[in-house]
Design a protein around this motif. Structure first.
Motif, short mmCIF file in Angstrom:
data_model
loop_
_atom_site.label_atom_id
_atom_site.label_comp_id
_atom_site.label_asym_id
_atom_site.label_seq_id
_atom_site.Cartn_x
_atom_site.Cartn_y
_atom_site.Cartn_z
N PHE A 3 -1.96 0.52 -0.49
CA PHE A 3 -0.85 0.47 0.47
C PHE A 3 0.46 0.59 -0.30
O PHE A 3 0.67 -0.14 -1.28
N SER A 4 1.32 1.51 0.12
CA SER A 4 2.67 1.59 -0.45
C SER A 4 3.65 1.29 0.67
O SER A 4 3.65 1.97 1.69
N VAL A 5 4.44 0.25 0.47
CA VAL A 5 5.38 -0.16 1.50
C VAL A 5 6.77 0.32 1.12
O VAL A 5 7.30 -0.07 0.07
N VAL A 6 7.34 1.19 1.95
CA VAL A 6 8.70 1.68 1.70
C VAL A 6 9.66 0.74 2.42
O VAL A 6 9.66 0.68 3.66
N THR A 7 10.45 0.00 1.64
CA THR A 7 11.30 -1.04 2.23
C THR A 7 12.51 -1.33 1.36
O THR A 7 12.41 -1.29 0.12
N LEU A 12 10.24 -9.42 0.95
CA LEU A 12 9.54 -9.90 2.14
C LEU A 12 8.04 -9.65 2.05
O LEU A 12 7.25 -10.30 2.72
N ILE A 13 7.64 -8.67 1.27
CA ILE A 13 6.25 -8.22 1.28
C ILE A 13 5.37 -9.07 0.37
O ILE A 13 4.34 -9.60 0.80
N GLU A 14 5.77 -9.21 -0.89
CA GLU A 14 4.96 -9.86 -1.93
C GLU A 14 4.35 -11.20 -1.51
O GLU A 14 3.12 -11.34 -1.48
N ALA A 28 -9.30 -9.06 -6.62
CA ALA A 28 -10.55 -8.37 -6.95
C ALA A 28 -10.34 -6.87 -7.14
O ALA A 28 -11.27 -6.16 -7.49
N GLY A 29 -9.13 -6.40 -6.83
CA GLY A 29 -8.85 -4.97 -6.99
C GLY A 29 -9.38 -4.13 -5.85
O GLY A 29 -9.41 -2.90 -5.93
N VAL A 30 -9.82 -4.78 -4.76
CA VAL A 30 -10.34 -4.04 -3.61
C VAL A 30 -9.21 -3.32 -2.89
O VAL A 30 -9.37 -2.22 -2.38
N ILE A 31 -8.04 -3.99 -2.84
CA ILE A 31 -6.86 -3.32 -2.31
C ILE A 31 -5.72 -3.45 -3.33
O ILE A 31 -5.69 -4.42 -4.12
N THR A 32 -4.80 -2.50 -3.32
CA THR A 32 -3.59 -2.64 -4.12
C THR A 32 -2.40 -2.42 -3.19
O THR A 32 -2.46 -1.63 -2.25
N VAL A 33 -1.34 -3.20 -3.46
CA VAL A 33 -0.12 -3.07 -2.66
C VAL A 33 1.06 -2.87 -3.59
O VAL A 33 1.23 -3.63 -4.55
N GLU A 34 1.85 -1.83 -3.34
CA GLU A 34 3.09 -1.65 -4.10
C GLU A 34 4.24 -1.50 -3.12
O GLU A 34 4.02 -1.22 -1.95
N GLN A 115 -9.91 3.58 7.12
CA GLN A 115 -10.70 4.64 6.48
C GLN A 115 -9.87 5.40 5.43
O GLN A 115 -10.43 6.07 4.57
N ARG A 116 -8.55 5.31 5.53
CA ARG A 116 -7.68 6.08 4.63
C ARG A 116 -7.66 5.44 3.24
O ARG A 116 -7.53 4.22 3.13
N PRO A 117 -7.74 6.25 2.22
CA PRO A 117 -7.66 5.68 0.86
C PRO A 117 -6.25 5.17 0.53
O PRO A 117 -6.09 4.26 -0.26
N HIS A 118 -5.22 5.79 1.15
CA HIS A 118 -3.84 5.44 0.78
C HIS A 118 -2.94 5.52 2.01
O HIS A 118 -2.81 6.58 2.63
N LEU A 119 -2.33 4.39 2.38
CA LEU A 119 -1.37 4.37 3.48
C LEU A 119 0.02 4.12 2.93
O LEU A 119 0.21 3.22 2.10
#
Ligand code: 4GY
Length: 461
Positions: A3-7, A12-14, A28-34, A115-119
């Motif tokens: 997930f990439s959050v444009v903000t 507010l996100i972290e 666990a590295g199942v999801i990543t958020v930047e 289902q998307r690899p990258h949002l």
């Protein structure tokens, strides 16, 4: 999943994603958020991300250039698909804008998004973003609900949380997420844990709340049936919109009582009704009403049609008209296969007479072993002040799961004398058109009502 959050407010996100299931999925590295900050894509001294709106009006609008640059940087690549030339599959991310103007987020949409690899989740602030950004760099607009937030960040967090719990984990037991899919479209059943008897205080009064016995019975089939029935009941009463869309499975049909139309009775009341001056009167039978409502009764598969008048000769006349109609070869053929063989031959029981509405209520109570839900209809919204108002959908939801019969009461003349019919416990909202002249005939109003309740929508034919 990434997930990439444009903000412009990454702080507010972290913190919101540090703990719980989502926090563990990240560890666990199942999801990543930047986060990607449009401010880092400005070139002026003040790092400006907003500007005044063209056309005037309050507030500011997010400038296109820094936002476009941030989205491009977050998305990787510039084409929706990977270029087949070099064979390396690096498709661009799916770019979502959080806005009240978007498509409502549902669990079905969450399943698709997951289902998307990258949002890339784009968060607006101020009054909104320049429309051309949406045209150029947004694949889909999503709303998390019909309210206005001060920015899209909380919406982005909602999307991340809902998606993350669906992403399969490599280690550990399967999440309970897939358990929900087989009850999809229904609300969850209630949950309980120990203690079996909870002693607590409710508004200063000591109460003991017990866990439903079936849950401790060890009978797994009975537990599953109870839970499914609870799900159905809750959905019907709390979310009639969801319930209306739900198609009952064969197993669910067994939990539910027979279809409502087959235990719904129609009553056409000739007394007590109002005349045009508001006086209580007894109206005369009309041939048209008897015939047309009988046809509607038959068409919509109701149990019976009761013609109510205290005048004995009028009841005899009604019975005579009914017998003529029922002797008609066409009617006979159709009525030969009644929905359920009742006490008498189905067809003959279709049209019945009674001296008063209370008599019909008593008859139905005896026949079904439980009192009917008596529902009045009125062109006037102020009649039956004590009876809760119901839309057809709400009434269906309420009455479908309760095995009691339903009695729909239609008035003749200038409408039912509400204060003289105490058995009425629900009122259907009046049928209204675009004009304020509202004088449908009782047989038209009855037909419209039956179609709203029991008519199959065209898309299901
Ligand atoms: N509702 N669902 C929502 C929201 C804030 C002004 C555009 C919502 O998703 N997002 O209210 N977002 C607005 C604030 C710019 C986004």
């Amino acid at each position: 999943m990434k997930f990439s959050v444009v903000t412009i407010l990454p702080e507010l996100i972290e913190p919101a994603l540090a703990a719980g299931v989502v926090g563990r999925a990240r560890d666990a590295g199942v999801i990543t958020v930047e986060t990607v900050n449009p401010r880092d894509f400005t070139s002026d001294r003040h790092r400006t991300v907003d500007d005044t709106p063209y056309g005037g009006g309050p507030g500011m609008v997010m400038k296109p250039e820094p936002l476009l640059a941030a989205i491009a940087s977050a998305s990787g690549g510039s084409t929706p698909e990977a270029s087949a030339a070099d064979g390396t599959p690096t498709p661009r991310a799916h770019r979502v804008l959080l806005t009240p103007a978007g498509r409502p987020l549902t669990q079905a949409r969450v399943r698709e998004l997951a289902q998307r690899p990258h949002l890339v989740l784009v968060c607006g602030r101020y009054e909104g973003i320049d429309e051309r950004v949406i045209e150029l760099a947004i694949d889909e607009e999503v709303s998390i609900g019909d309210y206005v937030l001060s920015g899209g960040e909380l919406g982005a967090l909602v999307v991340i949380d809902a998606c993350a719990r669906l992403v399969p984990v490599v280690l550990g037991e399967a999440t309970s997420a897939d358990d929900e899919s087989h009850s999809a479209g229904l609300l969850e059943y209630p949950h309980y844990t120990r203690p079996p008897k909870l002693v607590a205080d409710r508004d200063g009064e000591k109460v003991e709340l017990e866990v439903p016995a079936v849950l401790a019975s060890g009978n797994h089939a009975a537990i599953a049936a109870w839970r499914r029935a609870q799900s159905l009941q809750r959905t019907a009463t709390r979310r009639p919109d969801l319930y209306a869309r739900h198609r009952l499975t064969d197993a669910e049909k067994k939990l539910a009582p027979p279809p409502l139309h087959a235990r719904t009775h129609l009553a056409l009341v000739h007394h007590p009704v109002f005349d045009r001056t508001g006086k209580i009167v007894t109206t005369s039978l009309t041939n048209f009403d008897i015939h047309d409502l009988a046809r509607s009764t038959m068409t919509y598969g109701l149990a019976a049609y009761h013609i109510v008048t205290p005048v004995t000769s009028q009841r005899e006349k009604a019975a005579h008209i009914a017998s003529l109609w029922l002797e008609d070869p066409d009617t006979k053929a159709a009525a030969r296969k009644p929905p359920k063989s009742g006490s008498r031959a189905g067809a003959l029981a279709l049209i019945r007479t009674a001296d008063a509405i209370e008599t019909v209520v008593a008859e139905l109570t005896a026949e079904y072993g439980t009192a009917p839900l008596v529902v009045a209809t009125s062109a006037r919204s102020d009649s039956f002040p004590g009876a809760p108002r119901r839309s057809p959908t709400e009434l269906l939801a309420e009455a479908s799961l309760d095995p009691a019969p339903m009695l729909l009461v239609l008035g003749t003349g200038w409408g039912l004398a509400d204060h003289l019919i105490p058995s009425v416990s629900r009122l259907l909202a009046p049928i209204e058109g675009a004009s304020d002249w509202n004088h449908l005939s009782v047989r038209s109003a009855g037909a419209i009502l039956l179609d709203r309740l029991f008519g199959r929508p065209p898309e299901e034919r």
